[in-house]
Design an enzyme around this catalytic site. Structure first.
Site, mmCIF file in Angstrom:
data_model
loop_
_atom_site.group_PDB
_atom_site.id
_atom_site.type_symbol
_atom_site.label_atom_id
_atom_site.label_comp_id
_atom_site.label_asym_id
_atom_site.label_seq_id
_atom_site.Cartn_x
_atom_site.Cartn_y
_atom_site.Cartn_z
ATOM 1 N N ASP A 62 0.866 -1.175 0.000
ATOM 2 C CA ASP A 62 0.000 0.000 0.000
ATOM 3 C C ASP A 62 0.908 1.232 0.000
ATOM 4 O O ASP A 62 1.311 1.715 1.055
ATOM 5 C CB ASP A 62 -0.924 0.027 1.214
ATOM 6 C CG ASP A 62 -1.951 1.139 1.103
ATOM 7 O OD1 ASP A 62 -2.984 0.916 0.467
ATOM 8 O OD2 ASP A 62 -1.698 2.237 1.640
ATOM 9 N N GLU A 81 2.197 5.053 -0.342
ATOM 10 C CA GLU A 81 1.734 6.427 -0.178
ATOM 11 C C GLU A 81 2.541 7.282 -1.141
ATOM 12 O O GLU A 81 3.735 7.021 -1.363
ATOM 13 C CB GLU A 81 1.936 6.917 1.260
ATOM 14 C CG GLU A 81 1.110 6.169 2.298
ATOM 15 C CD GLU A 81 -0.387 6.295 2.075
ATOM 16 O OE1 GLU A 81 -0.833 7.378 1.622
ATOM 17 O OE2 GLU A 81 -1.108 5.321 2.332
ATOM 18 N N HIS A 116 -4.065 6.050 6.264
ATOM 19 C CA HIS A 116 -3.187 6.674 5.267
ATOM 20 C C HIS A 116 -1.719 6.620 5.668
ATOM 21 O O HIS A 116 -0.888 7.277 5.029
ATOM 22 C CB HIS A 116 -3.605 8.122 4.971
ATOM 23 C CG HIS A 116 -4.958 8.224 4.351
ATOM 24 N ND1 HIS A 116 -5.235 7.753 3.088
ATOM 25 C CD2 HIS A 116 -6.128 8.723 4.846
ATOM 26 C CE1 HIS A 116 -6.522 7.975 2.815
ATOM 27 N NE2 HIS A 116 -7.082 8.542 3.856
#
Length: 609
Positions: free
Chosen positions: A81, A83, A254
């Site tokens: 994942d 960012e 996040h």
């Protein structure tokens, strides 16, 4: 008050339907507590939402009855994942659309999951300094969203170094250069935007091991079907998956590492429920997405592509063939094959590619494959126009016309048609219908029209098998929308106290079948609309919807497409609390269809003797 205006929510069919292969468990009517008790008796996890519990029990029942099948060969998952640098500055003051501007990776997490042991083995994590000078200074929005500070970025390595370290980490676990593992993510942008852009900016080739990946939300939707009353609904996001499993998000949203860890927790839950997580999407780094210029294209992995990939997993020396979407062959070659095989040349490129693939399948497996259904009955219903700002299924829309056609599969011809109207019930505005081709009667009720339809079906050879214990039909219903049966026909039968017909519990959804056999026509995820299918075959529009359905279906029969049941209806459960007049529909699993198909073929053999 007219009969249909009464809320008949207490109505139940005269012959309750139990889902196939469910043993003594009725998944549609059992309460959550009863499902949980069954799970406890089987020693299974009892945590999660109602849909998760039902799906978990259904999968266990099916695996107990049919076995879990051959392993996929995927032994490890690497959950990622990324960012990336981002901004909310736009001409409209809104956050720009992902893929519409350049974004570089600033956090690179990866969680290694052992599929067999169902546990997290190791973690790779580092921050990344953007390569382009313009992206190195983080916006205030980006720092607030991700929690990453400018100081962290300034002392971090750039992407080429990070990718080298990541591949060294893969090599340490014996994964680099092998195909027994797959990356996994919660969306497409980690692969098609962030990783694609990072490689492009740094002049690096897109890594081969990230071409195919597991899209976890898509896997969740396929595994836990009882969580979705609408098959066309979007897959859940990470937070929704956690809620369905009865878990809470751990860490900071996040934060790439925390997001990846929570996704790995969801993957472990799916594996614990006996699910097979395998690549579902394929990245095409050589094709740029026109709508998102900083992204490459991605498409769902076709079953044939997965089979080729699976062969290469089991045999490292095997080189997978380019399959699906016309076998990856040049268009000139496809046109030449159309002439060589003496196939119809009418239709779009996608149709011709599908036609060639179907022909080669028949040649490969033999031209004498048994016909399962002797007849196909194409059905379309027309109803009183809906009310604005109201959901379909939240109120009654009476059927005022039924149009149908019977197709003889063995002869590839239409042998009969039905077209009848009935009076518009009191309290509803009269409706102008499209061109009619058969009998009409404005005086008859729906009950009269429905009885005439069933008589017409029987008169055209559509019946049940005669031999001992015969329970299947020698024909199948074809529609283009689930609402024709799960809402319009169901509510009409309820209104007139007619038992919902058993022949309408299973059906072929034409757009689903079209996408399966002509995938090159359906590059987008959405299912094709009827006019698009008519156009793809190079056909002229018919006078009404039923005519279009019939000619599309007939063309697929001529192409020898092995049409099979795609959906089923559960009568005992409403689609939702706000849709009391609509029933749940679900896609039929492949193993369920194979079971039904074998039963039909066995009954035909008994009948022949």
């Amino acid at each position: 008050m007219y009969q249909h205006q009464q809320q008949r929510r207490d109505w139940t069919p005269r012959q309750p339907f139990r889902g196939p292969s469910s043993g003594f468990i009725d998944f549609a009517t059992a309460t959550t507590d009863e499902i949980r008790q069954h799970l406890q008796n089987r020693g299974l996890d009892t945590a999660g939402s109602d849909g998760v519990l039902r799906s978990r029990l259904k999968r266990n029942v099916d695996q107990t009855k049919y076995g879990s099948g051959a392993p996929s060969g995927i032994e490890y998952l690497v959950v990622i994942d990324f960012e990336a640098c981002c901004s909310d500055d736009d001409l409209d003051g809104c956050r720009p659309k992902a893929g519409s501007y350049e974004q570089e990776i600033i956090e690179f997490p990866a969680i290694l999951v052992d599929v067999k042991k169902k546990e997290i083995v190791d973690v790779f994590h580092t921050h990344v300094q953007p390569t382009n000078e313009a992206n190195r200074k983080l916006t205030a929005f980006c720092s607030k969203l991700t929690g990453i500070t400018q100081e962290v970025i300034d002392r971090s390595p750039q992407f080429p170094v990070v990718l080298r370290d990541f591949e060294a980490w893969l090599a340490k676990h014996g994964l680099l250069g092998r195909k027994n593992w797959s990356t996994a993510a919660d969306g497409r942008f980690d692969h098609t935007n962030f990783l694609y852009q990072a490689c492009k900016i740094n002049g690096l080739p897109y890594p081969e091991y990230a071409i195919n990946y597991v899209k976890l939300p898509r896997a969740f939707k396929n595994i836990y079907r009882f969580c979705f009353t609408d098959p066309t609904a979007f897959p859940p996001n990470l937070e929704e998956m956690l809620q369905h499993f009865g878990m809470k998000f751990e860490g900071r949203e996040h934060c790439g590492l925390d997001d990846a860890t929570n996704m790995a927790r969801c993957a472990l839950k799916m594996l614990a429920d006996g699910a097979e997580l395998r690549p579902s999407d394929r990245v095409h780094p050589e094709e740029v997405d026109e709508e998102r210029p900083y992204c490459c294209k991605v498409r769902g992995l076709l079953p044939e592509e997965w089979l080729e990939l699976q062969k290469s997993i089991r045999d490292p020396s095997y080189r997978p063939k380019e399959v699906g979407r016309g076998d990856g062959r040049p268009w000139d070659e496809v046109q030449s094959l159309i002439e060589t095989y003496r196939l119809e040349s009418n239709g779009s490129e996608g149709v011709l590619r599908g036609r060639v693939a179907l022909h080669e399948t028949w040649v490969r497996y033999g031209m004498e494959r048994p016909i399962v259904y002797e007849y196909l009955v194409v059905l379309n219903v027309e109803v009183v126009p809906g009310e604005k700002d109201k959901e379909i299924g939240s109120y009654i829309q009476p059927i005022i016309r039924m149009s149908a056609a019977v197709l003889d599969v063995s002869k590839s011809i239409q042998i009969s048609q039905f077209d009848q109207c009935c009076s518009t019930p009191q309290g509803f505005a009269s409706t102008e219908l499209s061109g009619t081709t058969g009998e009409t009667s404005s005086e008859s009720s729906f009950a009269d029209m429905f009885q005439a339809f069933e008589t017409w079906i029987a008169n055209n050879g559509c019946k049940k098998w005669v031999p001992q214990g015969g329970s299947h039909l020698n024909w199948c219903l074809v529609v283009n929308s689930k609402h024709a049966l799960s809402f319009y026909l169901y509510s009409a039968c309820a209104t007139y106290d007619i038992a919902y017909p058993q022949w309408a519990l299973f059906y072929i959804k034409l757009d689903t079948a079209f996408k399966k056999f002509y995938p090159a026509c359906c590059i987008q995820v959405a299912l094709p609309k009827l006019p698009e299918m008519v156009s793809a075959f190079g056909l002229e529009p018919a006078v009404n919807v039923c005519g279009d359905l019939a000619q599309v279906c007939l063309q697929m029969v001529k192409d020898k497409a092995p049409l099979q049941l795609t959906d089923q209806i559960y009568l005992e459960k409403a689609e939702g609390s706000t849709k009391p007049y609509s029933r749940i529909t679900m896609q039929l699993q492949e193993r369920e269809w194979l079971r039904i198909r074998q039963e039909i073929l066995d009954e035909k053999k008994r009948s022949a003797h």
